[in-house]
Design an enzyme around this catalytic site. Structure first.
Site, PDB file in Angstrom:
ATOM      1  N   ARG A 285       2.968  29.630   6.297  1.00 53.15           N
ATOM      2  CA  ARG A 285       2.787  30.254   4.853  1.00 53.15           C
ATOM      3  C   ARG A 285       3.815  29.659   3.912  1.00 53.15           C
ATOM      4  O   ARG A 285       3.441  29.493   2.720  1.00 53.15           O
ATOM      5  CB  ARG A 285       3.032  31.782   5.135  1.00 53.15           C
ATOM      6  CG  ARG A 285       2.742  32.330   3.581  1.00 53.15           C
ATOM      7  CD  ARG A 285       2.644  34.068   3.845  1.00 53.15           C
ATOM      8  NE  ARG A 285       1.563  34.605   4.085  1.00 53.15           N
ATOM      9  CZ  ARG A 285       0.702  35.128   3.415  1.00 53.15           C
ATOM     10  NH1 ARG A 285       0.733  35.202   2.253  1.00 53.15           N
ATOM     11  NH2 ARG A 285      -0.368  35.497   4.232  1.00 53.15           N
TER      12      ARG A 285
ATOM     13  N   GLU B  10       4.503  42.496  -1.197  1.00 54.24           N
ATOM     14  CA  GLU B  10       5.301  41.203  -1.263  1.00 54.24           C
ATOM     15  C   GLU B  10       5.572  40.374  -2.459  1.00 54.24           C
ATOM     16  O   GLU B  10       6.697  39.777  -2.551  1.00 54.24           O
ATOM     17  CB  GLU B  10       4.762  40.186  -0.160  1.00 54.24           C
ATOM     18  CG  GLU B  10       5.123  40.963   1.260  1.00 54.24           C
ATOM     19  CD  GLU B  10       3.993  39.959   2.375  1.00 54.24           C
ATOM     20  OE1 GLU B  10       4.773  39.644   3.235  1.00 54.24           O
ATOM     21  OE2 GLU B  10       2.984  39.908   2.098  1.00 54.24           O
TER      22      GLU B  10
END
Length: 765
Positions: A311, A718
């Site tokens: 990621r 997030e």
């Protein structure tokens, strides 16, 4: 309709009065035992002799277990089966569990855990990225590489180029509620586990594996956590498994909680990175080619390091359309705590890399950093005339940052403040102010595609009240309230009519972790599906009773309208359906559409959509001491059509402060023996109330998700974390006012780092 209303958190009153019940508050049965681990004092080596008798003889001790006493599988890893609950000989980091004490009290267990006599054959640990790289100590053979175009050629042909390398530290989760679990043997041989976890199904799986039972014999319940931030996605496995094994061994309920020091010493942190870069660009600042090398400190076990590092690579572009880019990632194995999931899951590290590049280019060209970023943005929807794809081949079709940036610059009065700060700095010798902007483009979905699913269970009772369960966990973010709002809206009733109870693997099976910002997206849609099934059954029955079409049955404002003439209360409608023998219970299921991802090739569509944000931060620094303060933050964040603006704004505020803390004050320090020295709030500095900006403006962007999510909302967990990058960039801007050289700040930019950078800058590099 209950959605889109700024309602308070469903447990807010319980939180502030102290009445909210966590695992450690759960009333325990008579005879409950308490557990503590005996920990390794060395970072690498082997056990040569272990005398546990002094621990067994300690007051209150019922049992002391080592690896050889475990009945079945000795593993608590979420991925690679490489993380034993208790070491069977090899020691891999300071703080690794070696044996388990079972005693009549928490204190007695902790005292006994320090009495065992263990001899070790100590070996040289790998404690740095350089050492791991030299030893070729890795979790994948060779580096993982994602690329688009020929970055090296583009950089070589570019009119201008910058390069550099910087260290990016890890971060302790510092959830207010520490790790905790309680296991109770059941009369049928099964096990009931209460766990402070973001992933009840993984706890269920690991416990079943450890005590030799099928998953149906293990029930895991989680009512709430006092914070998680990713630290309770896999790190709770050890406590739950230890409790279950001890409960099976003794036949008595067993409970375990870490004290804060033990929690910080045992559990994993955010992955630390070293990021090296080269970037080629034209004289207007438009990127032509970028190369990144990520050295990732994964710690001693694999845990979730591979998807975290992936990621980071997937967010190495952030908001910028880069014609040619190469990202090379080395996943290195060291003798530190196994790094784990943390809010953003690698995305923040990747994003900091490209923002450092943009900061460096702006300094090199003496160009306004915001204008530079705008020139390199992806194209807005409907305006792309060329390649608008990410380095991994995904089309960016929902880019909102052109409008958001323009809106924020006006509301924050950017131009005037920038001029005023420049003038103020001219008159100062030791104090300098800085102002910096950073955007966020964050992909929403689990990159492990099969995790993008959720289930729900909804009951409507004959008195019109609604009960529901779903697979998500509540860690203070307000997920339960948002999902309850969805249910209330589907039935057209007030929120008071809806009750959500604890997440329970016996009610909703095969749950995914509450992570990847997916809680509301997945579970909201699963609950919607269940509610709509029940509502359709009710509508058909009521329509048949009153010679109407089901489409003419409308649920709204606490009543059910049947055609133009008849109106029933929802209570009366529920009672009629019950008496008509209509099922008022349903499961619901949802899987995220449009996902297709090949992590080995680094190509596909790993994300359903992107969430966006923009932040402007002002700071002041003192060159004599390196001390600094955040003076003001202006934030505009994209939550789509927000399910609950009050909760979402709270998430944005908290995410920003936590992100700024990571990059400014939260420094993890290990000594040369591999022992973590910053293992308490006295030495590890999370932001306090006084560290938040004195002036703090947060607004939600007025828009809706272009993809079909729950009520067209967007994930908010997030993405706001990365808004804190603007604080780090603002410190760089302030330090650059002391001289001509580029500040080249490492992170966290502590007072010591700022002091060093100010000296470098004023000395000319």
């Amino acid at each position: 309709m209950s959605v889109a209303k700024p309602l308070p958190h469903d447990a807010a009153r319980l939180h502030v009065t102290g009445a909210a019940r966590y695992v450690d508050d759960t009333p325990t049965p008579r005879g409950t035992l308490h557990l503590a681990f005996g920990l390794s004092p060395i970072a690498k080596g082997r056990i040569t002799k272990m005398d546990l008798e002094p621990a067994r003889q300690s007051s209150g001790v019922v049992a002391v277990l080592s690896a050889g006493d475990l009945p079945f599988d000795n593993d608590v890893s979420p991925s690679n089966h490489d993380e034993p609950l208790l070491t069977s000989g090899a020691v891999n980091y300071v703080g690794q569990p070696v044996f388990l004490v079972v005693a009549t009290s928490h204190r007695a267990a902790r005292i006994a855990a320090r009495k065992a006599v263990i001899d070790y054959a100590e070996e040289t640990p790998l404690l740095t990225l350089e050492a791991a790289l030299a030893a070729d100590s890795r979790f994948e053979a060779g580096p993982r590489i994602y690329q688009k175009g020929d970055a090296a050629a583009a950089i070589s042909a570019a009119p201008r180029m910058v390069e550099g390398s910087f260290d990016l530290g890890g971060q302790e989760h510092f959830y207010l509620e520490g790790q905790a679990a309680l296991a109770q043997p059941q009369e049928d041989g099964g096990m009931l586990v209460n766990s402070s976890t973001q992933h009840p199904t993984e706890i269920q799986h690991k416990v079943a594996e450890a005590i030799g039972l099928p998953m149906h014999a293990v029930r895991v319940e989680t009512r709430r956590m006092g914070g998680g931030f990713g630290g309770k996605e896999s790190q709770g496995n050890a406590l739950a498994v230890a409790c279950a094994v001890a409960a099976r061994h003794t036949g008595r309920p067993c409970k375990m909680r870490y004290d804060r020091d033990d929690d910080m010493v045992i559990t994993g942190k955010r992955h630390a990175f070293r990021i090296s870069y080269r970037a080629g660009f034209d004289t207007d600042g438009r990127l032509l080619g970028v190369e990144f090398t990520h050295l990732v400190d994964c710690g001693w076990a694999q845990d979730l390091s591979l998807p975290v590092a992936d990621r980071a690579m997937l967010h190495a572009d952030n908001a910028y359309a880069i014609p040619a880019i190469r990202i090379e990632s080395h996943r290195l194995k060291t003798n530190r705590q196994s790094a784990t999931a943390y809010r953003g899951f690698g995305g923040p590290q990747g994003m900091v890399g490209i923002e450092r590049v943009m900061d460096h280019i702006a300094h090199d060209l003496k160009l306004d950093p915001v204008e530079l970023r705008q020139r390199n943005y992806y194209a807005a929807p409907g305006t792309a005339t060329g390649d608008n794809t990410t380095p991994y081949g995904m089309e960016v079709s929902d880019f909102e940052l052109h409008e958001m940036t323009a809106q924020l610059l006006v509301s924050a009065d950017y131009a005037a403040r920038k001029a005023e700060i420049a003038a103020w700095n001219q008159g100062q010798t030791h104090l300098k102010r800085g102002l910096a902007f950073s955007p966020v483009k964050f992909g929403i979905s689990f990159t492990l595609t099969h995790l993008n699913q959720a289930g729900a269970l909804v009951h409507v009772y004959q008195d019109g009240s609604v009960h529901l369960n779903h697979g998500g966990t509540e860690m203070g973010q307000g997920l339960f309230q948002k999902v309850a709002q969805v249910a209330a809206s589907r039935f057209g009733i007030s929120l008071e009519k809806v009750k959500i109870t604890a997440t329970d693997t016996a009610k909703v099976p095969n749950t995914s972790a509450t992570a990847a910002s997916s809680g509301s997206d997945l579970n909201g849609m699963a609950v919607k599906a269940a509610c709509d099934t029940i509502r359709a059954r009710m509508a058909e029955h009521l329509a048949n009773l009153h010679q109407a079409a089901p489409a003419d049955v409308i649920f709204a404002d606490g009543v059910v309208r049947i055609g133009d003439a008849l109106e029933l209360s929802f209570v009366a409608a529920a009672k009629l359906c019950y008496e008509g023998r209509i099922s008022l219970s349903s499961t619901g299921f949802y899987k995220t559409p449009k996902l297709e991802w090949d992590r080995i090739k680094g190509q596909g569509r790993p994300f359903f959509y992107f969430a966006y944000g923009a932040a402007l931060t002002e700071v002041v620094v003192d060159r004599l001491t390196g001390e600094n303060r955040i003076l003001r933050a202006d934030i505009l964040h994209d939550a789509g059509a927000s399910l609950n603006p009050a909760l979402d704004i709270g998430q944005v505020e908290g995410g920003y402060v936590q992100g700024a803390g990571w990059l400014t004050t939260e420094e993890l320090v290990w000594d040369d023996k591999g022992a973590l020295r910053t293992h308490a709030p006295s030495t590890y500095k999370i932001p306090a109330c006084s560290d938040r900006p004195d002036v703090f403006y947060v607004a939600l962007f007025d828009g809706q998700n272009r993809e079909e999510t729950i009520y067209r909302s967007k994930a908010v967990g997030e993405p706001p974390f990365m808004l804190g990058i603007s604080a780090w960039l603002a410190l760089s801007d302030a330090v650059s006012a002391f001289g001509a050289a580029y500040p080249a700040l490492d992170a966290p930019a502590t007072a010591e780092e700022i002091w060093r950078a100010a000296r470098r800058t004023s000395d000319g590099g």
